[in-house]
Every structure is written in structure tokens, then in C-alpha cells.
Design a protein around this motif. Structure first.
Motif, PDB file in Angstrom:
ATOM      1  N   THR A 357       0.842  -1.198   0.000  1.00 41.75           N
ATOM      2  CA  THR A 357       0.000   0.000   0.000  1.00 41.75           C
ATOM      3  C   THR A 357       0.873   1.242   0.000  1.00 41.75           C
ATOM      4  O   THR A 357       1.856   1.320   0.730  1.00 41.75           O
ATOM      5  N   GLY A 359       0.287   5.551  -0.043  1.00 39.47           N
ATOM      6  CA  GLY A 359      -0.632   6.680  -0.011  1.00 39.47           C
ATOM      7  C   GLY A 359       0.114   7.993  -0.083  1.00 39.47           C
ATOM      8  O   GLY A 359       1.183   8.144   0.523  1.00 39.47           O
ATOM      9  N   ASP A 368      -6.144  13.045  -2.062  1.00 38.87           N
ATOM     10  CA  ASP A 368      -5.513  11.922  -1.377  1.00 38.87           C
ATOM     11  C   ASP A 368      -5.608  10.680  -2.267  1.00 38.87           C
ATOM     12  O   ASP A 368      -6.698  10.273  -2.671  1.00 38.87           O
ATOM     13  N   GLU A 370      -4.532   6.602  -2.759  1.00 42.63           N
ATOM     14  CA  GLU A 370      -4.032   5.364  -2.158  1.00 42.63           C
ATOM     15  C   GLU A 370      -4.028   4.269  -3.216  1.00 42.63           C
ATOM     16  O   GLU A 370      -5.017   4.068  -3.922  1.00 42.63           O
ATOM     17  N   THR A 372      -2.954   0.122  -3.968  1.00 37.69           N
ATOM     18  CA  THR A 372      -2.619  -1.159  -3.350  1.00 37.69           C
ATOM     19  C   THR A 372      -2.321  -2.188  -4.433  1.00 37.69           C
ATOM     20  O   THR A 372      -2.754  -2.051  -5.582  1.00 37.69           O
TER      21      THR A 372
END
Length: 393
Positions: A357, A359, A368, A370, A372
Motif C-alpha cells: 500500500t 498513499g 488523497d 491510495e 494497493t
């Protein structure tokens, strides 16, 4: 995770004594099993050859300096005459169609600073063009190395005009260095994104070990790269890792926050170690999932980004990452293993560590983000073998 707490001050002599005492206790109590039969590749003597991450404060400054490389100048001087088909397009849109070696964000910047002229004058990017008009790009790019592009496949998991996130496979070196001049991620980036040749290390913001898999953040423009490096320094970028470790869940849960300074080993200069004179290093065990009585899957977060931090910290608390030849050694084998499990651990060819992950705050939009990526197949197989026949209910 931005709290700064002064690490407990422990002398190097005390740390060595604690480590020896713990290892003696493990051997005495049978926590390690048949150590002489463990694959010889799991010795403690092999030096580390790669750095995990150097990405905050002085560490990041060191990395930024290391990626500067040899600066070369590349003069760009290109003229294009607008066709009937192109009439009505915005200047920046047309420029992105005809000057394909550069990103639209770069071209918009050049329109603004006068490097890209419309009929010999500076205009706003939204200016509409007419047939017969002329756009002229004149600028000098700084090339930071002589690294060569190579047609190597890369797994892009996120991309826009400013940012790339790559899922790096096991075995790929991040950038050229001693003994690894070709076949690196930088070589691959220069092939797939030739416009990034003017960026330090083709836009890389941080790095992970050759034998650590997972996500890497890359800026596609100089402002984006610099902004993302600043985020690493002020800890607004977060990175979570998964790893398989030798240790029981109850013991690991007593180490949810590992706060121990890390510095370069005095005698083995390519290794890192916990030491009083080291720099602050904080690792968080975010989740502990038992795989059997003596092995767990960890979800780990970094508050700082010291070299080999996760590997050093887990080894320091005597629960090393499976497959870590540098910091794991014979403590990787614990009691109660089946023969298949012993073989899976002894033969695992790399540290079972995956950056899953990532971010960050988008350097242009402020959004923002993120990203994965799933745990790789080799670690999935290892987990499957270790959990075979185990019931934690």
C-alpha cells in the motif's frame, strides 16, 4: 504517524548483551530447531547489497544527492505549423499531440514561461489556434545520467500526467549502480517514458531492495518529483508492507511499536544495526495474523524510512523475516514444523517482504491517493504451506 518520541537510550554493549541473551534463551528453550540442517544460504554473514528506502530528512537528502548523477544538456528546438485539421485546438492540446516526447503538464509549463511560443509570442495555454499558425518549442533539458533505455516490461498500477506508481517485481534492481548497470527499473522507465530522461533517476522518489517486491512512487515532472520527495520528508506519504516472520502472535503483539535507532554496522559496513548512536527509527506492527503457532503474517507501517528498517527492527526483536539472508539467519526455523514447511522456509529465495500500500497527496490536485497491490505469488505459496493444517480457533 508523525509523532516524534525520543528513543530509549541503550548502550551498544547493553544491546549486544540483550541480543546474545535472547538468542541463548531461544536455543536453550528449543525455539530454534536443528539449526545445523538449515540451508547454508541462511547464514548471518552475507553482506547486504541493496538499500531498502532512504526517504526522509537526511536520508532523503542523501538519496536526492545520489540520484543527481552527471548532468548533461539537451537542446530542444522544434517548430510546427498548424494544419486545417488541427485548427480550433487549444495550444496545450495541440502541443501534446505534436510534441509527443513530453507530457501535457510539461508543455503547459513551457507555454507559461515562454519556452513554447505561438506565432512568436507568449499566449495562454487555452488560446485556440488557426490553420497556418506556428508553434515553436525552444528549451534546454537537463539529463541527469547516461543510463540507457531498455525494453523491459513494467507493471503500472496508477498513472496520470504527474505521477506513476509501479509494482516492482522481485529481482529487479531499482536503478543502475555497481554491478547492475542494466536491467533496472530506471532503464525500463527511460524506454517507456523517454521524456523523463531529464529527471533525476527518471523521476524516482524512493527505492526498495532488489528482493523486496511492491509499490514505488515516481514523479513524471520535475515539480511533481520534488513535491513527492518533500512529502516523504514530512511523512505525509505512508507505506504499508506485508511480511512473513518467524514468531508467535502473542509475542509479536507486545511489539506493536518498535522504536530503536538504526545506524551503519561498525564492522560490516554494508549492514545496518540497532545502535545508540543511530538515527531515530520507528516501525509499527499494524496487524498480526497467525499462520501457525510460530509464524505470522505482519502488516507493517513505516513512520521513518531508515535503510533496511523493517528487516533490522524485526531481527532486533528476534522475529526475523523469512528468507532474509542478511538479518534472519538460523532463527528463521522454529519448533513444530512439518518437513514441507521446513523446506519452504529453507528454500525461500528472498526476504518475504512486499510493499503493498502506498498513499500520498497528489502534487497537482491535492487529492488523497491510495494505491494497493496484492501479495505476490511466491509469498502466497509460502503462506499456504505454513498455514496447512493449522487451526487457530
Amino acid at each position: 504517524m508523525t509523532t516524534n518520541i525520543t528513543p530509549k537510550q541503550t548502550s551498544d554493549t547493553e544491546l549486544v548483551a540483550q541480543q546474545s541473551s535472547i538468542e541463548d534463551e531461544l536455543t536453550t528453550n528449543g525455539s530454534s530447531l536443528d539449526v545445523d540442517s538449515l540451508d547454508e544460504n541462511l547464514s548471518d554473514d552475507e553482506p547486504a547489497s541493496d538499500y531498502e528506502e532512504i526517504n526522509d530528512d537526511e536520508d532523503q537528502d542523501e538519496y536526492a544527492s545520489s540520484i543527481a548523477g552527471q548532468v548533461l544538456s539537451q537542446v530542444i528546438d522544434i517548430t510546427h505549423t498548424v494544419t486545417e485539421k488541427e485548427a480550433g485546438l487549444r495550444i496545450d492540446k495541440l502541443a501534446s499531440q505534436v510534441f509527443t516526447d513530453f507530457s501535457r503538464v510539461q508543455l503547459q509549463g513551457w507555454v507559461g514561461d515562454g519556452s513554447l511560443l505561438y506565432n512568436g509570442s507568449v499566449q495562454k495555454p487555452k488560446q485556440r489556434v488557426k490553420a497556418g499558425d506556428v508553434i515553436h518549442l525552444s528549451t534546454t533539458l537537463q539529463q541527469h545520467s547516461e543510463d540507457q533505455p531498455e525494453n523491459i516490461a513494467i507493471d503500472v498500477v496508477y498513472e496520470d500526467d504527474d505521477v506513476l506508481v509501479i509494482d516492482k517485481p522481485v529481482g529487479m534492481v531499482v536503478h543502475p549502480g555497481a554491478g547492475n548497470q542494466t536491467g533496472t527499473l530506471v532503464n525500463a522507465l527511460l524506454y517507456h517514458y523517454p521524456q523523463q530522461h531529464h529527471l533525476p533517476r527518471a523521476g524516482l522518489v524512493h527505492r526498495i531492495d532488489k528482493d523486496t517486491s511492491g509499490l514505488l512512487l515516481i514523479g513524471k515532472t520535475k515539480p511533481a518529483q520534488m513535491a513527492l520527495m518533500e512529502q516523504l520528508k514530512d511523512k505525509s506519504v505512508y507505506r504499508h508492507y506485508q511480511c512473513v516472520v518467524a514468531g508467535d502472535a502473542a509475542s509479536l503483539l507486545r511489539h506493536r511499536r518498535i522504536d530503536a535507532p538504526i545506524g551503519r554496522h561498525r564492522n560490516q559496513r554494508t549492514k545496518m544495526t540497532v545502535m545508540t548512536a543511530g538515527r531515530e527509527a520507528v516501525t509499527h506492527l499494524l496487524n498480526v495474523t497467525p499462520l501457525n503457532d510460530n509464524y505470522c503474517l505482519l502488516d507493517v507501517g513505516l513512520e521513518t524510512g531508515r535503510t533496511h528498517q523493517i528487516r533490522v527492527h524485526l531481527s532486533h526483536i528476534t522475529y526475523p523475516i523469512v528468507g532474509d539472508r542478511v538479518y534472519g539467519g538460523r532463527r528463521q526455523l522454529r519448533a513444530g514444523l512439518t518437513e514441507a514447511q521446513r523446506q519452504a522456509i529453507g528454500n525461500f529465495p528472498r526476504q518475504a517482504l512486499h510493499a503493498y500500500t502506498l498513499g500520498f497527496v497528489h502534487p497537482t490536485t491535492g487529492e488523497d491517493i491510495e494505491v494497493t497491490t496484492p501479495i505476490p505469488e511466491d509469498m502466497q505459496k509460502l503462506i499456504s504451506v505454513l498455514t496447512d493444517g493449522y487451526d487457530d480457533e
